[in-house]
Structures are given as structure tokens and as C-alpha cells.
Design a protein around this motif. Structure first.
Motif, PDB file in Angstrom:
ATOM      1  N   GLY A  58      -3.757  -7.474   3.722  1.00 14.79           N
ATOM      2  CA  GLY A  58      -3.933  -6.321   4.587  1.00 14.79           C
ATOM      3  C   GLY A  58      -4.393  -6.784   5.953  1.00 14.79           C
ATOM      4  O   GLY A  58      -3.956  -7.836   6.445  1.00 14.79           O
ATOM      5  N   TYR A 127     -13.833  -3.549   8.656  1.00  8.02           N
ATOM      6  CA  TYR A 127     -12.526  -3.111   9.135  1.00  8.02           C
ATOM      7  C   TYR A 127     -12.683  -2.468  10.507  1.00  8.02           C
ATOM      8  O   TYR A 127     -13.646  -1.723  10.732  1.00  8.02           O
ATOM      9  CB  TYR A 127     -11.913  -2.054   8.216  1.00  8.02           C
ATOM     10  CG  TYR A 127     -11.796  -2.413   6.757  1.00  8.02           C
ATOM     11  CD1 TYR A 127     -10.631  -2.981   6.254  1.00  8.02           C
ATOM     12  CD2 TYR A 127     -12.828  -2.137   5.872  1.00  8.02           C
ATOM     13  CE1 TYR A 127     -10.506  -3.276   4.908  1.00  8.02           C
ATOM     14  CE2 TYR A 127     -12.720  -2.431   4.525  1.00  8.02           C
ATOM     15  CZ  TYR A 127     -11.556  -2.999   4.039  1.00  8.02           C
ATOM     16  OH  TYR A 127     -11.434  -3.288   2.714  1.00  8.02           O
ATOM     17  N   ASP A 131      -6.894  -1.613  10.698  1.00  7.24           N
ATOM     18  CA  ASP A 131      -7.100  -2.439   9.511  1.00  7.24           C
ATOM     19  C   ASP A 131      -6.923  -1.616   8.239  1.00  7.24           C
ATOM     20  O   ASP A 131      -7.077  -0.382   8.232  1.00  7.24           O
ATOM     21  CB  ASP A 131      -8.493  -3.064   9.528  1.00  7.24           C
ATOM     22  CG  ASP A 131      -8.655  -4.120  10.610  1.00  7.24           C
ATOM     23  OD1 ASP A 131      -7.632  -4.532  11.201  1.00  7.24           O
ATOM     24  OD2 ASP A 131      -9.811  -4.523  10.861  1.00  7.24           O
ATOM     25  N   TYR A 132      -6.638  -2.316   7.143  1.00  6.85           N
ATOM     26  CA  TYR A 132      -6.470  -1.674   5.839  1.00  6.85           C
ATOM     27  C   TYR A 132      -6.556  -2.758   4.771  1.00  6.85           C
ATOM     28  O   TYR A 132      -6.504  -3.958   5.070  1.00  6.85           O
ATOM     29  CB  TYR A 132      -5.118  -0.959   5.745  1.00  6.85           C
ATOM     30  CG  TYR A 132      -3.936  -1.897   5.885  1.00  6.85           C
ATOM     31  CD1 TYR A 132      -3.292  -2.437   4.773  1.00  6.85           C
ATOM     32  CD2 TYR A 132      -3.470  -2.261   7.148  1.00  6.85           C
ATOM     33  CE1 TYR A 132      -2.235  -3.324   4.906  1.00  6.85           C
ATOM     34  CE2 TYR A 132      -2.404  -3.144   7.296  1.00  6.85           C
ATOM     35  CZ  TYR A 132      -1.794  -3.670   6.169  1.00  6.85           C
ATOM     36  OH  TYR A 132      -0.752  -4.560   6.313  1.00  6.85           O
ATOM     37  N   ASN A 133      -6.666  -2.337   3.518  1.00  7.77           N
ATOM     38  CA  ASN A 133      -6.733  -3.274   2.403  1.00  7.77           C
ATOM     39  C   ASN A 133      -5.673  -2.888   1.382  1.00  7.77           C
ATOM     40  O   ASN A 133      -5.657  -1.756   0.891  1.00  7.77           O
ATOM     41  CB  ASN A 133      -8.134  -3.225   1.767  1.00  7.77           C
ATOM     42  CG  ASN A 133      -8.416  -4.416   0.867  1.00  7.77           C
ATOM     43  OD1 ASN A 133      -7.516  -5.152   0.498  1.00  7.77           O
ATOM     44  ND2 ASN A 133      -9.683  -4.574   0.516  1.00  7.77           N
ATOM     45  N   CYS A 134      -4.770  -3.805   1.084  1.00  7.16           N
ATOM     46  CA  CYS A 134      -3.697  -3.532   0.128  1.00  7.16           C
ATOM     47  C   CYS A 134      -4.269  -3.290  -1.275  1.00  7.16           C
ATOM     48  O   CYS A 134      -5.371  -3.758  -1.615  1.00  7.16           O
ATOM     49  CB  CYS A 134      -2.733  -4.714   0.072  1.00  7.16           C
ATOM     50  SG  CYS A 134      -1.834  -5.020   1.613  1.00  7.16           S
ATOM     51  N   GLY A 163      -9.464   5.251   6.814  1.00  3.82           N
ATOM     52  CA  GLY A 163     -10.188   4.318   5.956  1.00  3.82           C
ATOM     53  C   GLY A 163     -10.643   4.898   4.636  1.00  3.82           C
ATOM     54  O   GLY A 163     -11.728   4.569   4.151  1.00  3.82           O
ATOM     55  N   SER A 214      -7.128   2.788   2.927  1.00  5.25           N
ATOM     56  CA  SER A 214      -6.076   3.207   3.853  1.00  5.25           C
ATOM     57  C   SER A 214      -6.420   2.769   5.278  1.00  5.25           C
ATOM     58  O   SER A 214      -7.543   2.342   5.575  1.00  5.25           O
ATOM     59  CB  SER A 214      -5.895   4.725   3.792  1.00  5.25           C
ATOM     60  OG  SER A 214      -7.018   5.388   4.335  1.00  5.25           O
ATOM     61  N   GLU A 215      -5.455   2.891   6.185  1.00 11.91           N
ATOM     62  CA  GLU A 215      -5.627   2.390   7.551  1.00 11.91           C
ATOM     63  C   GLU A 215      -6.763   3.105   8.280  1.00 11.91           C
ATOM     64  O   GLU A 215      -6.886   4.327   8.227  1.00 11.91           O
ATOM     65  CB  GLU A 215      -4.334   2.568   8.337  1.00 11.91           C
ATOM     66  CG  GLU A 215      -4.391   1.990   9.742  1.00 11.91           C
ATOM     67  CD  GLU A 215      -3.069   2.087  10.458  1.00 11.91           C
ATOM     68  OE1 GLU A 215      -3.074   2.048  11.703  1.00 11.91           O
ATOM     69  OE2 GLU A 215      -2.027   2.214   9.782  1.00 11.91           O
TER      70      GLU A 215
END
Length: 232
Positions: A58, A127, A131-134, A163, A214-215
Motif C-alpha cells: 500500500g 499514514y 496513503d492506504y493499507n492493502c 482512512g 482505505s485511502e
């Protein structure tokens, strides 16, 4: 900080059984959140830093704490574990898994360390906009404790927009189901690391879960993750 023993454990256990995640209510006050988030710029006290984009995870970054853990992190990790081990053992029984989890965190970590899983896994994540985290699972080795927790250190709608913490559950012979967790500052979510038992028409079956973020549309979002098994 609210003592883990004072949380509403019957409610938390029921919600974990029903959907694989549960909110703790507010555990960390503003001073706790600021103190934990303020550790991130330091080098001391961390074993490694991960820039997510370099690994396809991400965007954003995180740092794993080194031992000894900060007092707040250790208190939460050790205090939450005994309550969660009872739930984890009930889940294992329902899924027909022979393995059982010990009643104390020290015993769980002893099991990890004997298998070469020596590296601490609690972490801080940060973040910024975009930014985001898969979606992923935090496994780390042979010995995996099936529940973990994440605590939000900033206020949604004030410190950042977007987020959302997201869980996606894979259901047999059905499409996957996403869930957005309504976290607030100082609150934690406890959730399944990999799978949970669920009742179906043919009895108990496994539902596989992954989690992510999420973004972030604007601002800065920081989180502390508490994982109860160590990494190889």
C-alpha cells in the motif's frame, strides 16, 4: 488508560463470535494517544521500519517495536491476552483444531520463542494523504494467535478524513463481505487474524478474514497494532 480487565468482555466475546471483530470502547485517553504517537519519529525502541510502497503493501509506513516494549503497549498486550485466549480456545474447539492456547502471554511467547519466533510484533503505523493499507493477514510464523487489536491514535473527521479500517470476510460459496469498522480516537478494535468459526447450514465452517485501511483523503492517521505472537 483503561485497564483491560475492566472492558465489557461478555459483549466483546459475543461480537467476536458473531462477526469476527468487536470494539473495545475508549481505552486510551488523549495523553496516551499523544505519547504513543510521539514515539514514531524516534529510532530508539524500534527494531525495523517498513515503507509499504516498497513491498506492494500500500502506501504509508510502520515501525515494529523492539523489546522491552513501552509500558502502555506491554500493559495492553499482557492485559488483553488472558481474555482473548479463552475466546481463541473456544474457536479452536468449534473448528476442530487440537491446538490450545496457554492462559498467559508469557507462555504464548515462550511457545513462539522456542520455535524461533523471537521478534516482537506490536507496531506503530502512520499514514498521510493518499496513503492506504492493502488487505492482508499478520501471520509471521508457525505459531499464530488468532486474535489481534488495533488502537486509533488520531480523531476521524478532525485529524484526518477517510482512512476507514476495513475487514473483508470470505464466505463459502458466497461473495466476500466487506465491513467498515467505526473507530474513534483512543478506541480499539479486536479482530480475527486469519479465520473465525461461523454457523452454516452444514454446521460450523471457517470464514477467512483480511484487514486493511482505505485511502486517507487528508490529514494524518496513526495507529498502534497489538499482535500476540512474535515473528520468525
Amino acid at each position: 488508560m483503561i485497564a483491560p480487565d475492566t472492558l465489557d468482555w461478555p459483549r466483546i466475546a459475543a461480537e467476536l463470535d458473531a462477526r469476527g471483530w468487536a470494539l473495545t470502547g475508549r481505552v486510551l485517553d488523549d495523553a496516551d494517544c499523544a505519547a504513543l504517537a510521539g514515539l514514531y519519529p524516534q529510532d530508539a525502541g524500534f527494531r525495523s521500519r517498513v515503507v509499504m510502497a516498497r513491498h506492494g503493501f500500500g502506501r504509508g509506513e510502520y515501525k515494529y517495536f523492539s523489546y522491552p516494549l513501552p509500558d502502555r503497549v506491554q500493559t495492553l498486550r499482557a492485559g488483553l491476552y488472558p481474555h482473548l485466549s479463552a475466546i481463541a480456545n473456544r474457536w479452536a474447539e468449534r473448528l476442530g483444531i487440537d491446538n490450545r492456547f496457554p492462559p498467559s502471554l508469557d507462555e504464548m511467547l515462550g511457545r513462539c520463542h522456542a520455535a524461533g519466533q523471537l521478534r516482537p510484533t506490536p507496531l506503530l503505523l502512520t499514514y498521510g494523504a493518499g496513503d492506504y493499507n492493502c488487505l492482508h493477514q499478520d501471520l509471521y510464523g508457525e505459531h499464530v494467535f488468532p486474535l489481534q487489536a488495533a488502537f486509533l491514535l488520531d480523531e476521524p473527521g478532525v485529524d484526518f478524513e477517510g482512512g476507514e479500517f476495513v475487514l473483508v470476510e470470505q464466505r463459502p460459496r458466497q461473495q466476500s463481505a466487506p465491513q467498515v469498522v467505526p473507530l474513534f480516537k483512543g478506541e480499539g478494535v479486536i479482530f480475527a487474524v486469519r479465520e473465525r468459526p461461523a454457523e452454516g447450514t452444514r454446521g460450523v465452517h471457517r470464514r477467512i478474514l483480511r484487514h486493511g485501511v482505505s485511502e486517507i483523503r487528508s490529514g494524518r492517521r496513526r495507529t498502534m497494532g497489538v499482535i500476540f505472537h512474535d515473528a520468525s
